[in-house]
Design an enzyme around this catalytic site. Structure first.
Site, short mmCIF file in Angstrom:
data_model
loop_
_atom_site.label_atom_id
_atom_site.label_comp_id
_atom_site.label_asym_id
_atom_site.label_seq_id
_atom_site.Cartn_x
_atom_site.Cartn_y
_atom_site.Cartn_z
N ASP A 285 -41.33 61.30 -4.51
CA ASP A 285 -40.45 61.37 -5.68
C ASP A 285 -40.71 60.19 -6.62
O ASP A 285 -40.72 60.35 -7.85
CB ASP A 285 -38.99 61.37 -5.25
N HIS B 22 -38.04 65.40 -2.27
CA HIS B 22 -37.08 64.66 -1.45
C HIS B 22 -37.75 63.74 -0.44
O HIS B 22 -37.09 63.20 0.44
CB HIS B 22 -36.08 65.59 -0.76
N GLU C 214 -34.02 57.64 -0.32
CA GLU C 214 -33.48 58.76 0.44
C GLU C 214 -32.41 58.18 1.36
O GLU C 214 -32.55 57.06 1.87
CB GLU C 214 -34.57 59.46 1.26
N ASP D 129 -36.90 55.44 -5.74
CA ASP D 129 -36.18 56.68 -5.42
C ASP D 129 -35.81 56.66 -3.93
O ASP D 129 -36.64 56.96 -3.07
CB ASP D 129 -37.03 57.91 -5.74
N ASP E 17 -29.26 55.76 -7.37
CA ASP E 17 -29.99 54.89 -6.45
C ASP E 17 -29.48 53.44 -6.50
O ASP E 17 -29.11 52.88 -5.46
CB ASP E 17 -31.49 54.93 -6.76
#
Length: 327
Positions: A218, A213, A43, A41, A156
């Protein structure tokens, strides 16, 4: 009956998995195609200034290794990445993700991160005898463990990493070209649309742990959800591939059933097809004695003819066909 018996011998029988419809969940764990799942995941840089920004960059790269037999997270990878195109994080980005400017300043470029990630992958491959769905050659060795990547949506691996690597002319590891979209899998299995990752967790009775987040938090929570779905009877399978052309028939024979006369060996058949209009496929390769058979065709006519014969020959066998790019 003869056809069905032959199909069993070849490992083409697949048990049908049905989603739970009542509260008695957690006791119908299905036999999985994959022994391990790696949950990712990312960011990325983001803004809330009303402008269109075409080039998001990954700033946090986490991955957690989940065992589908125990539900344990057995290994983790995590690093912060220096954004090159937009090196200064927006206030909105820092508030949303909790990532500070100093953390990305002390991070590494994406190129170095991918190298470090590949070393981590090689390490767990050696330790746990893991191979990936896109690199199967022979599963006759019972010690080999099959692994797949999991994300919450296709963003992603299908958008963020894909386009950043193209922009920066980076070589992306080929094993990141196929993955399981858990959001789509959740929607199909439970027959309801999830309200984000946190909402999906709440709907199955799991509290989100950590900070939303945060890439690592996550990833861990997505792994918790995947394990819950497995215990509820969900069969995890590849939902998306960026490979240009491939058709794999993965007949995974599982050998951990006891020898009772009433126990039957069950096999899982995963068929994933991706086509390209203007691309000639590699020659046909059949390994009928191996646990996994790769089938590739010279042209559309040959492919269609083979599939027609295959379906006729195994008319009582369930095939799961997931089409990516349609012809």
């Amino acid at each position: 009956m003869a056809t069905k018996k032959l199909a069993r011998q070849l490992g083409l029988i697949r048990r049908k998995s049905v989603a739970p419809t009542n509260g008695n969940v957690g006791r119908s764990k299905s036999k999985q195609l994959f022994d391990y799942l790696i949950v990712i995941d990312f960011e990325s840089t983001c803004w809330n200034d009303g402008k269109r920004h075409q080039s998001q960059e990954i700033i946090e790269f986490p991955a957690v290794l989940l065992s589908t037999s125990t539900g344990e997270i057995e290994s983790e990878f995590h690093t912060y990445i220096q954004p090159q195109e937009h090196p200064i994080l927006s206030e909105f980005c820092m508030e949303l993700t909790g990532i500070k400017q100093a953390q990305v300043d002390e991070g590494v470029p994406l190129r170095i991160c991918l190298s470090q990630f590949c070393k981590w992958i090689q390490k767990i491959q050696q330790q746990k005898k893991i191979i990936f769905a896109t690199g199967i050659s022979d599963l006759s060795n019972s010690e080999v463990k099959l692994c797949a990547f999991v994300t919450w949506s296709d963003w992603d691996l299908g958008v963020c990493l894909e386009y950043e690597c193209k922009r920066k002319q980076l070589l992306k590891p080929v094993f990141l070209n196929s993955w399981i979209d858990l959001r789509v899998t959740y929607k199909i299995f439970y027959r309801r649309k999830p309200k984000g990752l946190s909402g999906a967790l709440q709907e199955v009775g799991i509290e989100f742990l950590g900070r939303e987040h945060s890439g690592l938090d996550d990833s861990r929570n997505t792994a918790l959800l995947a394990w819950k779905m497995i215990r509820d009877g969900c069969l995890m399978k590849i939902t998306r591939s960026l490979n240009k052309v491939w058709l794999s028939l993965a007949c995974l024979q599982r050998k951990n059933y006891n020898d009772s006369a009433h126990d039957t060996q069950h096999h899982e058949l995963l068929t994933t097809a991706k086509y390209s209009r203007n691309h000639l496929l590699r020659p046909l390769h059949l390994m009928s004695q191996a646990s996994v058979t790769w089938v590739e065709f010279q042209d559309l006519h040959e492919r269609t003819k083979f599939l027609q014969k295959f379906v006729w020959w195994t008319k009582e066998v369930t095939l799961i066909i997931q089409f990516g790019n349609r012809i």
